[in-house]
Design a protein around this motif. Structure first.
Motif, PDB file in Angstrom:
ATOM      1  N   ALA A  77       2.239   5.804  11.955  1.00  0.00           N
ATOM      2  CA  ALA A  77       2.608   4.398  11.786  1.00  0.00           C
ATOM      3  C   ALA A  77       1.501   3.478  12.297  1.00  0.00           C
ATOM      4  O   ALA A  77       1.194   2.454  11.668  1.00  0.00           O
ATOM      5  N   ILE A  78       0.888   3.851  13.409  1.00  0.00           N
ATOM      6  CA  ILE A  78      -0.214   3.048  13.954  1.00  0.00           C
ATOM      7  C   ILE A  78      -1.409   3.067  12.998  1.00  0.00           C
ATOM      8  O   ILE A  78      -2.014   2.031  12.722  1.00  0.00           O
ATOM      9  N   VAL A  79      -1.738   4.247  12.487  1.00  0.00           N
ATOM     10  CA  VAL A  79      -2.869   4.361  11.557  1.00  0.00           C
ATOM     11  C   VAL A  79      -2.601   3.556  10.289  1.00  0.00           C
ATOM     12  O   VAL A  79      -3.476   2.828   9.808  1.00  0.00           O
ATOM     13  N   TYR A  80      -1.402   3.668   9.741  1.00  0.00           N
ATOM     14  CA  TYR A  80      -1.070   2.896   8.542  1.00  0.00           C
ATOM     15  C   TYR A  80      -1.137   1.401   8.813  1.00  0.00           C
ATOM     16  O   TYR A  80      -1.656   0.642   8.001  1.00  0.00           O
ATOM     17  N   GLY A  81      -0.583   0.977   9.939  1.00  0.00           N
ATOM     18  CA  GLY A  81      -0.551  -0.444  10.248  1.00  0.00           C
ATOM     19  C   GLY A  81      -1.917  -1.050  10.504  1.00  0.00           C
ATOM     20  O   GLY A  81      -2.149  -2.223  10.218  1.00  0.00           O
ATOM     21  N   LEU A  82      -2.831  -0.264  11.046  1.00  0.00           N
ATOM     22  CA  LEU A  82      -4.165  -0.782  11.373  1.00  0.00           C
ATOM     23  C   LEU A  82      -5.196  -0.574  10.263  1.00  0.00           C
ATOM     24  O   LEU A  82      -6.331  -1.009  10.394  1.00  0.00           O
ATOM     25  N   MET A  83      -4.796   0.076   9.179  1.00  0.00           N
ATOM     26  CA  MET A  83      -5.726   0.324   8.077  1.00  0.00           C
ATOM     27  C   MET A  83      -6.074  -0.998   7.385  1.00  0.00           C
ATOM     28  O   MET A  83      -5.187  -1.796   7.087  1.00  0.00           O
ATOM     29  N   PRO A  84      -7.360  -1.242   7.131  1.00  0.00           N
ATOM     30  CA  PRO A  84      -7.751  -2.479   6.436  1.00  0.00           C
ATOM     31  C   PRO A  84      -7.141  -2.539   5.033  1.00  0.00           C
ATOM     32  O   PRO A  84      -6.949  -1.504   4.394  1.00  0.00           O
ATOM     33  N   PRO A  85      -6.833  -3.735   4.548  1.00  0.00           N
ATOM     34  CA  PRO A  85      -6.200  -3.871   3.232  1.00  0.00           C
ATOM     35  C   PRO A  85      -7.010  -3.240   2.097  1.00  0.00           C
ATOM     36  O   PRO A  85      -6.435  -2.644   1.189  1.00  0.00           O
ATOM     37  N   GLU A  86      -8.330  -3.353   2.157  1.00  0.00           N
ATOM     38  CA  GLU A  86      -9.150  -2.778   1.102  1.00  0.00           C
ATOM     39  C   GLU A  86      -9.015  -1.259   1.064  1.00  0.00           C
ATOM     40  O   GLU A  86      -8.903  -0.649  -0.002  1.00  0.00           O
ATOM     41  N   LYS A  87      -9.037  -0.649   2.235  1.00  0.00           N
ATOM     42  CA  LYS A  87      -8.906   0.811   2.308  1.00  0.00           C
ATOM     43  C   LYS A  87      -7.502   1.248   1.905  1.00  0.00           C
ATOM     44  O   LYS A  87      -7.318   2.269   1.230  1.00  0.00           O
ATOM     45  N   TRP A  88      -6.480   0.483   2.338  1.00  0.00           N
ATOM     46  CA  TRP A  88      -5.099   0.811   1.980  1.00  0.00           C
ATOM     47  C   TRP A  88      -4.918   0.785   0.462  1.00  0.00           C
ATOM     48  O   TRP A  88      -4.362   1.704  -0.120  1.00  0.00           O
ATOM     49  N   PHE A  92      -3.826   4.018  -1.658  1.00  0.00           N
ATOM     50  CA  PHE A  92      -2.437   4.133  -2.103  1.00  0.00           C
ATOM     51  C   PHE A  92      -2.093   3.271  -3.310  1.00  0.00           C
ATOM     52  O   PHE A  92      -1.070   3.493  -3.953  1.00  0.00           O
ATOM     53  N   ASN A  93      -2.884   2.256  -3.601  1.00  0.00           N
ATOM     54  CA  ASN A  93      -2.649   1.376  -4.749  1.00  0.00           C
ATOM     55  C   ASN A  93      -3.924   1.309  -5.583  1.00  0.00           C
ATOM     56  O   ASN A  93      -4.589   0.283  -5.649  1.00  0.00           O
ATOM     57  N   LYS A  94      -4.261   2.395  -6.227  1.00  0.00           N
ATOM     58  CA  LYS A  94      -5.540   2.501  -6.938  1.00  0.00           C
ATOM     59  C   LYS A  94      -5.672   1.497  -8.080  1.00  0.00           C
ATOM     60  O   LYS A  94      -6.758   1.024  -8.373  1.00  0.00           O
ATOM     61  N   ALA A  95      -4.575   1.141  -8.721  1.00  0.00           N
ATOM     62  CA  ALA A  95      -4.631   0.213  -9.855  1.00  0.00           C
ATOM     63  C   ALA A  95      -4.683  -1.248  -9.409  1.00  0.00           C
ATOM     64  O   ALA A  95      -4.962  -2.126 -10.224  1.00  0.00           O
ATOM     65  N   ALA A  96      -4.439  -1.506  -8.143  1.00  0.00           N
ATOM     66  CA  ALA A  96      -4.387  -2.889  -7.650  1.00  0.00           C
ATOM     67  C   ALA A  96      -5.774  -3.366  -7.226  1.00  0.00           C
ATOM     68  O   ALA A  96      -6.687  -2.579  -7.000  1.00  0.00           O
ATOM     69  N   ALA A  97      -5.884  -4.668  -7.112  1.00  0.00           N
ATOM     70  CA  ALA A  97      -7.120  -5.275  -6.620  1.00  0.00           C
ATOM     71  C   ALA A  97      -7.281  -4.942  -5.135  1.00  0.00           C
ATOM     72  O   ALA A  97      -6.291  -4.737  -4.432  1.00  0.00           O
ATOM     73  N   PRO A  98      -8.520  -4.908  -4.628  1.00  0.00           N
ATOM     74  CA  PRO A  98      -8.722  -4.570  -3.204  1.00  0.00           C
ATOM     75  C   PRO A  98      -8.029  -5.516  -2.234  1.00  0.00           C
ATOM     76  O   PRO A  98      -7.681  -5.125  -1.128  1.00  0.00           O
ATOM     77  N   ASP A  99      -7.805  -6.767  -2.636  1.00  0.00           N
ATOM     78  CA  ASP A  99      -7.148  -7.729  -1.742  1.00  0.00           C
ATOM     79  C   ASP A  99      -5.685  -7.956  -2.131  1.00  0.00           C
ATOM     80  O   ASP A  99      -5.119  -9.012  -1.857  1.00  0.00           O
ATOM     81  N   SER A 100      -5.074  -6.977  -2.724  1.00  0.00           N
ATOM     82  CA  SER A 100      -3.672  -7.078  -3.153  1.00  0.00           C
ATOM     83  C   SER A 100      -2.762  -7.307  -1.944  1.00  0.00           C
ATOM     84  O   SER A 100      -3.012  -6.789  -0.860  1.00  0.00           O
ATOM     85  N   PRO A 101      -1.688  -8.089  -2.099  1.00  0.00           N
ATOM     86  CA  PRO A 101      -0.797  -8.390  -0.974  1.00  0.00           C
ATOM     87  C   PRO A 101      -0.100  -7.166  -0.387  1.00  0.00           C
ATOM     88  O   PRO A 101       0.329  -7.200   0.765  1.00  0.00           O
TER      89      PRO A 101
END
Length: 148
Positions: A77-88, A92-101
């Motif tokens: 949970a800590i790793v997921y929460g601290l992951m930068p949006p671009e990396k997330w 996990f959201n390959k089709a989305a833009a890097p700055d997706s909400p």
């Protein structure tokens, strides 16, 4: 779209049952199906302590499995929460833009990380202390048997 906040809360609250793995990777994830095994063994250890007392050796070997599983899921949970949006979003959201909400951090994500850190650290330290205490008490009892 996999939401980072939902994944962090699922890892903290339902992690020992593998819920965060099913959310992120689907029902075909093997680790998600294996996570309930140490959880169930740890709960069985707690049941044995209630039934047979603290002198039951199997129970003091099984109980830390539950604690280590909870602590490991809190770490996820800590790793997921601290992951930068671009990396997330890249992971996990390959089709989305890097700055997706879906990958953005909000206050609910911060609360998930904070609670996971507090509870995970407390459970990990309690599991280690319980394991070592029972192990050394067992060693002292065996030494007494040998010396008499």
């Amino acid at each position: 779209m996999k939401n980072k906040t939902i994944a962090a809360w699922l890892a903290f609250l339902g992690g020992p049952l593998g819920l965060h793995r099913f959310y992120l990777y689907g029902f075909g994830d093997m680790l998600g199906w294996l996570l309930p095994v140490p959880t169930a063994l740890g709960l069985y250890g707690i049941e044995r302590v209630q039934q047979w007392g603290q002198d039951d050796q199997l129970s003091w070997m099984l109980i830390p499995l539950l604690g280590f599983t909870i602590a490991g899921c809190a770490l996820c949970a800590i790793v997921y929460g601290l992951m930068p949006p671009e990396k997330w979003n890249a992971r996990f959201n390959k089709a989305a833009a890097p700055d997706s909400p879906a990958g953005r951090t909000n206050w609910f994500t911060v609360f998930a990380v904070t609670v996971s850190l507090l509870v995970g650290a407390a459970v990990l330290l309690a599991s280690i202390a319980f394991s070592l205490q029972r192990y050394f008490e067992y060693q002292v009892e065996e030494a007494r048997k040998i010396s008499q």
